[in-house]
Write an enzyme that holds these catalytic residues in place. Structure first.
Site, mmCIF file in Angstrom:
data_model
loop_
_atom_site.group_PDB
_atom_site.id
_atom_site.type_symbol
_atom_site.label_atom_id
_atom_site.label_comp_id
_atom_site.label_asym_id
_atom_site.label_seq_id
_atom_site.Cartn_x
_atom_site.Cartn_y
_atom_site.Cartn_z
ATOM 1 N N CYS A 86 -36.133 -0.144 -13.167
ATOM 2 C CA CYS A 86 -36.816 -0.066 -14.462
ATOM 3 C C CYS A 86 -37.553 1.251 -14.660
ATOM 4 O O CYS A 86 -37.992 1.557 -15.768
ATOM 5 C CB CYS A 86 -37.808 -1.217 -14.595
ATOM 6 N N CYS A 209 -43.667 -12.893 -20.533
ATOM 7 C CA CYS A 209 -42.480 -12.184 -20.031
ATOM 8 C C CYS A 209 -41.881 -11.312 -21.130
ATOM 9 O O CYS A 209 -41.789 -11.725 -22.289
ATOM 10 C CB CYS A 209 -41.426 -13.179 -19.573
ATOM 11 N N LYS A 331 -43.560 -5.884 -23.503
ATOM 12 C CA LYS A 331 -43.675 -7.265 -23.971
ATOM 13 C C LYS A 331 -43.219 -7.429 -25.413
ATOM 14 O O LYS A 331 -42.514 -8.384 -25.744
ATOM 15 C CB LYS A 331 -45.134 -7.737 -23.833
ATOM 16 N N HIS A 335 -37.638 -3.969 -23.504
ATOM 17 C CA HIS A 335 -37.452 -3.377 -22.178
ATOM 18 C C HIS A 335 -35.970 -3.130 -21.887
ATOM 19 O O HIS A 335 -35.360 -3.831 -21.065
ATOM 20 C CB HIS A 335 -38.069 -4.301 -21.124
#
Length: 409
Positions: A86, A209, A331, A335
């Site tokens: 990431c 998440c 969030k 992502h």
């Protein structure tokens, strides 16, 4: 070593785009980045490129960097693909800065992309899981939400952090994301919504998440030797820091912090000659609500164990003492793994150039980005600083990077 400057940055929307490809998303981000450069920048100006991607779903695993740079017209430009989970494009930005500081390039593109919406949920979980420790975490059934749930559980037990405090991260970031036209989940949520959502991995629920996303982002970094050809309002890359650690959470000495983030922050602050109390805003890696709280402590925004009380105080909200994730963060903004670090730099560019719209921080001069790979196997931190406006020394009327011989010809 020469100073490096951020002169432009742009991104695609984040979300699910079945009609787009990884190449078309990258073109959108690249065009937005070049269009944002105050005095203009052409593809022919770029000396080198670094592109971050995990390669989710199996598309173009080899040479995916050149596949996107050639598509946007960077013909023959040396391109390196960067994979650090990431944190891929955060490290791509770091490598761009290194290329500038070393003197090997004057204009460097740092970007990233990911397409995550065209595989099944099981396949997506697999691709997310490959950034965790393979033998003892992924193959034993542990998911990333499960790993971060372990972090949250220990933090809650040790420091009294509450589910409500975790939920306040979601409420804040959704409020910011609702002001960001590029955000995937660009809507507000109430504290009640964020507390009552279905459990994903106890104590984390759905609102704790981040989503999986398609998207791309690009940043343009130039040297001090040419910065005045591109802008009169330079944004200096004042500090850079990076760190690595054991890939598996179970291998580390702590569950309530990410040592790689702490090392990266210390190095970045030292290079910049500033401390966390001198920042005006920050973009931190909030893949899960607990990750943002851990970042507060790892980056020195508060003492260890105080993150829950910091979010509760309102200090990290837009208009607070230190706004965090004004973009909406992972969030709310989304992502897309390989694009996330460069996407954080896009927000820094907008904030420091005063173009962030409704989420604009008042007169910022210094911002930070914090990008984490996996559950903390790698981390990179950048400190950006807006310098005083300067007059361009390029009084000849030549375009960017135009040589004397080209003008006379």
């Amino acid at each position: 070593m020469r100073d490096a400057y951020l002169v432009g940055a742009g991104q695609s929307d984040y979300g699910a785009f079945p009609e787009e490809s990884y190449r078309s998303l990258f073109r959108t981000a690249f065009d937005a980045a070049t269009d944002s450069v105050p005095k203009g920048l052409d593809a022919g100006d770029v000396d080198e490129a670094f592109v971050g991607t995990l390669g989710v779903g199996g598309r173009q695993l080899g040479l995916s960097g050149p596949a996107v740079t050639e598509h946007v017209g960077l013909d023959g430009v040396p391109t390196t693909r960067v994979e650090n989970a990431c944190a891929a494009s955060g490290f791509a930005v770091r490598q761009a800065v290194q290329a500038i500081k070393s003197g090997m390039a004057d204009v460097v593109l740092a970007g990233g992309f990911e397409v995550m919406s065209d595989t099944s949920s099981d396949a997506t979980k697999y691709w997310l899981g490959v950034s965790g420790e393979t033998e003892w975490e992924r193959l034993s059934g542990t998911t990333f939400s499960g790993v971060y749930a372990q972090m949250a559980s220990v933090h809650m037990e040790r420091y009294g952090t509450t589910r409500e405090q975790l939920s306040r991260v979601a409420v804040k970031n959704h409020a910011n994301g609702a002001k960001n036209p590029h955000a995937q989940l660009g809507f507000e949520c109430s504290l009640e919504d964020a507390q009552s959502a279905p459990v994903v991995a106890d104590p984390l629920n759905l609102y704790h998440c981040c989503p999986t996303s398609d998207g791309a982002a690009c940043a343009l970094i130039v040297s001090e030797d040419v910065v005045e050809e591109y802008t009169d309002d330079p944004i200096r890359v004042a500090g850079v820091g990076a760190g690595s650690d054991d890939v598996g959470l179970f291998q580390r000495d702590t569950y309530t912090g990410i040592p790689a983030s702490r090392r990266a922050a210390e190095s970045a602050y030292e290079m910049a000659g500033v401390g966390p109390d001198e920042l005006d805003f920050a973009e931190v890696h909030d893949c899960f609500a607990i990750a943002e709280l851990l970042a507060y402590e790892d980056l020195g925004f508060c003492e260890e164990g105080e993150a829950g009380r910091l979010i509760e105080s309102g200090a990290t909200e837009l208009g607070g003492d230190l706004p965090v994730n004004t973009s909406g963060g992972l969030k709310s903004k989304g992502h897309p793994i390989g694009a996330t670090g460069a996407g954080q730099v896009v927000e820094v560019f907008k904030q420091l150039s005063g173009t962030a719209g409704e989420r604009q921080v008042e007169r910022p001069t210094r911002g930070l980005t914090h990008n984490v790979g996996g559950s903390g196997g790698a981390a990179v931190v950048h400190v950006f600083e807006r310098e005083e406006p300067r007059s361009s020394r390029n009084s000849s009327g030549r375009g960017p990077r135009e040589k004397e011989s080209e003008v006379s010809a």
